[in-house]
Scaffold this active site. Structure first.
Site, PDB file in Angstrom:
ATOM      1  N   TYR A 140       1.515  -0.298  -6.880  1.00  0.00           N
ATOM      2  CA  TYR A 140       0.703   0.854  -7.280  1.00  0.00           C
ATOM      3  C   TYR A 140       0.725   1.079  -8.788  1.00  0.00           C
ATOM      4  O   TYR A 140      -0.113   1.778  -9.340  1.00  0.00           O
ATOM      5  CB  TYR A 140       1.167   2.135  -6.570  1.00  0.00           C
ATOM      6  CG  TYR A 140       0.915   2.131  -5.068  1.00  0.00           C
ATOM      7  CD1 TYR A 140       0.174   1.128  -4.469  1.00  0.00           C
ATOM      8  CD2 TYR A 140       1.424   3.135  -4.269  1.00  0.00           C
ATOM      9  CE1 TYR A 140      -0.047   1.114  -3.102  1.00  0.00           C
ATOM     10  CE2 TYR A 140       1.209   3.136  -2.897  1.00  0.00           C
ATOM     11  CZ  TYR A 140       0.477   2.131  -2.325  1.00  0.00           C
ATOM     12  OH  TYR A 140       0.265   2.126  -0.971  1.00  0.00           O
ATOM     13  N   LYS A 190       8.760  -8.702   2.981  1.00  0.00           N
ATOM     14  CA  LYS A 190       7.848  -9.780   3.384  1.00  0.00           C
ATOM     15  C   LYS A 190       8.297 -11.032   2.627  1.00  0.00           C
ATOM     16  O   LYS A 190       7.519 -11.668   1.888  1.00  0.00           O
ATOM     17  CB  LYS A 190       6.398  -9.372   3.037  1.00  0.00           C
ATOM     18  CG  LYS A 190       5.337 -10.271   3.625  1.00  0.00           C
ATOM     19  CD  LYS A 190       5.150 -10.127   5.115  1.00  0.00           C
ATOM     20  CE  LYS A 190       4.132 -11.128   5.616  1.00  0.00           C
ATOM     21  NZ  LYS A 190       4.064 -11.223   7.083  1.00  0.00           N
ATOM     22  N   ASP A 222       5.755  -6.663   9.099  1.00  0.00           N
ATOM     23  CA  ASP A 222       4.825  -6.685  10.238  1.00  0.00           C
ATOM     24  C   ASP A 222       5.568  -6.433  11.551  1.00  0.00           C
ATOM     25  O   ASP A 222       5.136  -5.639  12.392  1.00  0.00           O
ATOM     26  CB  ASP A 222       4.011  -7.988  10.282  1.00  0.00           C
ATOM     27  CG  ASP A 222       4.831  -9.213   9.899  1.00  0.00           C
ATOM     28  OD1 ASP A 222       6.010  -9.055   9.525  1.00  0.00           O
ATOM     29  OD2 ASP A 222       4.306 -10.336   9.980  1.00  0.00           O
ATOM     30  N   ASP A 246       4.811   3.447   1.895  1.00  0.00           N
ATOM     31  CA  ASP A 246       3.684   4.365   2.025  1.00  0.00           C
ATOM     32  C   ASP A 246       3.152   4.317   3.459  1.00  0.00           C
ATOM     33  O   ASP A 246       2.946   5.342   4.122  1.00  0.00           O
ATOM     34  CB  ASP A 246       2.597   3.929   1.026  1.00  0.00           C
ATOM     35  CG  ASP A 246       1.477   4.938   0.900  1.00  0.00           C
ATOM     36  OD1 ASP A 246       1.584   6.022   1.482  1.00  0.00           O
ATOM     37  OD2 ASP A 246       0.475   4.627   0.227  1.00  0.00           O
ATOM     38  N   ASP A 250       4.255   7.047   6.993  1.00  0.00           N
ATOM     39  CA  ASP A 250       3.238   7.779   7.761  1.00  0.00           C
ATOM     40  C   ASP A 250       3.277   7.385   9.234  1.00  0.00           C
ATOM     41  O   ASP A 250       3.132   8.227  10.123  1.00  0.00           O
ATOM     42  CB  ASP A 250       1.835   7.500   7.206  1.00  0.00           C
ATOM     43  CG  ASP A 250       1.441   8.500   6.126  1.00  0.00           C
ATOM     44  OD1 ASP A 250       2.303   9.299   5.726  1.00  0.00           O
ATOM     45  OD2 ASP A 250       0.279   8.475   5.682  1.00  0.00           O
TER      46      ASP A 250
END
Ligand code: NAD
Length: 360
Positions: A140, A190, A222, A246, A250
């Site tokens: 980001y 990852k 994943d 992020d 959620d």
């Protein structure tokens, strides 16, 4: 006396922070924690009064305080403003100005509300996890970042960049948190594809050596997403970078049920923390005494835990919230399907929590 800055913000922000403030006052008095509140403006309220969503004097006030309690920002009144001057800029601005690098999002299922989840109650009953997300680095913020429109085919680039110090400090936050919980950290990565994740693996392993009593597991992002809906109870503390955090925070939050129940903390080096409910300013119910203040009240519990190391006081708030829910008190957003009970308002929910605190 330690100063807590209250930034109520917009919409239901002032309603829910008022209840959190009442609860903090009572619990701190009972546990002999000396605090004083000072209120300041952020978001749309600050735009209306001062022409900007966040002003330097408010940043300074926050810097010189022990902790910050924030409500929510934004609303239709300011939706047509340019993005650079909208209320949400106040939120991003304060996170950046205070160097809040660690975002802590607990996902806990209150047994009285297990039915509110979109998953089966027997899957969610007993979920109690904490997602620790790196907040100021990664893709980001990485450079270079651009869209190249010069050639026949448009291309876009973002860079995922972390240095070892950024990884080590967020990992320490996760291990410290796990020490007061079930002593388990899951590092989400990852590393089969990304060099950045390979460095995370190395540094997380190095930091873990300082916490021999805490178990460490590595999980691909994943498969972590799948396990969160299949066996969410297996997770205690999850630590990960900005992008994965992020999304997973959620996902973890939503399996627990209502937005009105979710607190969060963002912490800087040195312990200064900003505590806020996950929900927004809910303009559709603002000013009607309909908001659920429990996310803000539970954010107050996180403040006591992380900025004051007052674990007993934090626990007292959580027990009081549990008891209020067990007794069947509900704001409109947490009434379960088929439950035939009257709802209570924001202020009355605050009253019920205070009543319980008096009994503890
Ligand atoms: P929202 O979280 O404000 O509301 C979504 C839905 O959940 C609404 O129906 C609302 O009534 C309900 N809800 C939320 N919190 C509740 C509570 N405590 N009690 C009962 N019901 C609750 O999200 P939105 O509608 O997408 O956004 C509204 C405004 O809030 C926008 O301006 C948005 O930019 C802003 N926002 C701010 C923050 C923040 O300040 N951290 C976060 C998200 C959205």
């Amino acid at each position: 006396m330690d100063r807590i800055v209250v930034l109520p913000g917009d919409g239901i922000g002032p309603e829910v922070t008022a209840q959190a403030q009442r609860v903090l006052e009572v619990v701190c008095a009972k546990h002999d924690i000396k605090i004083g509140f000072e209120e300041a403006l952020i978001g749309g309220a600050s735009i209306d009064a001062k022409g900007s969503p966040l002003t330097d004097d408010v940043i300074e006030l926050c810097r010189e305080s022990r902790a910050i309690l924030l409500g929510a920002v934004g609303g239709p009144k300011w939706d047509d403003m340019p993005v650079a001057t909208r209320p949400e800029k106040g939120l991003l601005g304060i996170r950046k100005a205070l160097g809040l690098f660690a975002n802590l999002r607990p996902a806990q299922v209150f047994s009285a509300l297990a039915q509110a989840s979109s998953l089966r109650p027997e899957v969610v009953e007993g979920i109690d996890m904490l997602v620790v997300r790196e907040l100021t680095g990664g893709i980001y913020f990485g450079e270079p970042r651009f869209i190249d429109r010069s050639g026949p085919v448009r291309t876009a680039t973002n860079a995922m960049v972390y240095d070892e110090n950024e990884i080590a400090r967020i990992t320490r936050v996760a291990f410290e948190a796990a020490g007061g919980r079930r002593q388990h950290v899951t590092h989400v990565h990852k590393a089969n594809v990304l060099e950045v994740s390979q460095l995370w693996m190395e540094v997380v392993e190095e930091v873990a050596k300082n916490y021999p009593n805490i178990e460490l597991a590595h999980q691909l992002v994943d498969s972590c997403a799948m396990l969160l809906v299949k066996e969410p109870r297996r997770f205690d503390v999850i630590v990960t970078g900005n992008l994965f955090g992020d999304i997973l925070s959620d996902q973890a939050a939503m399996i627990t049920g209502s937005l009105g129940m979710l607190p969060s903390a963002s912490i800087a080096e040195g312990g200064l923390g900003l505590y806020e409910p996950v929900h927004g300013s809910a303009p559709d119910i603002a000013g009607q005494d309909l908001a659920n203040p429990l996310a803000a009240i539970l954010s107050g519990a996180m403040m006591l835990e992380h900025s004051f190391s007052a674990h007993d006081a934090a626990g007292a708030i959580r027990s009081a919230v549990d008891a209020v829910l067990d007794a069947g008190h509900r704001t409109g957003d947490i009434v379960l399907d088929g439950e035939n009970r009257p709802t209570i308002g924001c202020v009355e929910m605050g009253d019920r929590v205070l009543e319980q605190l008096e009994c503890v």
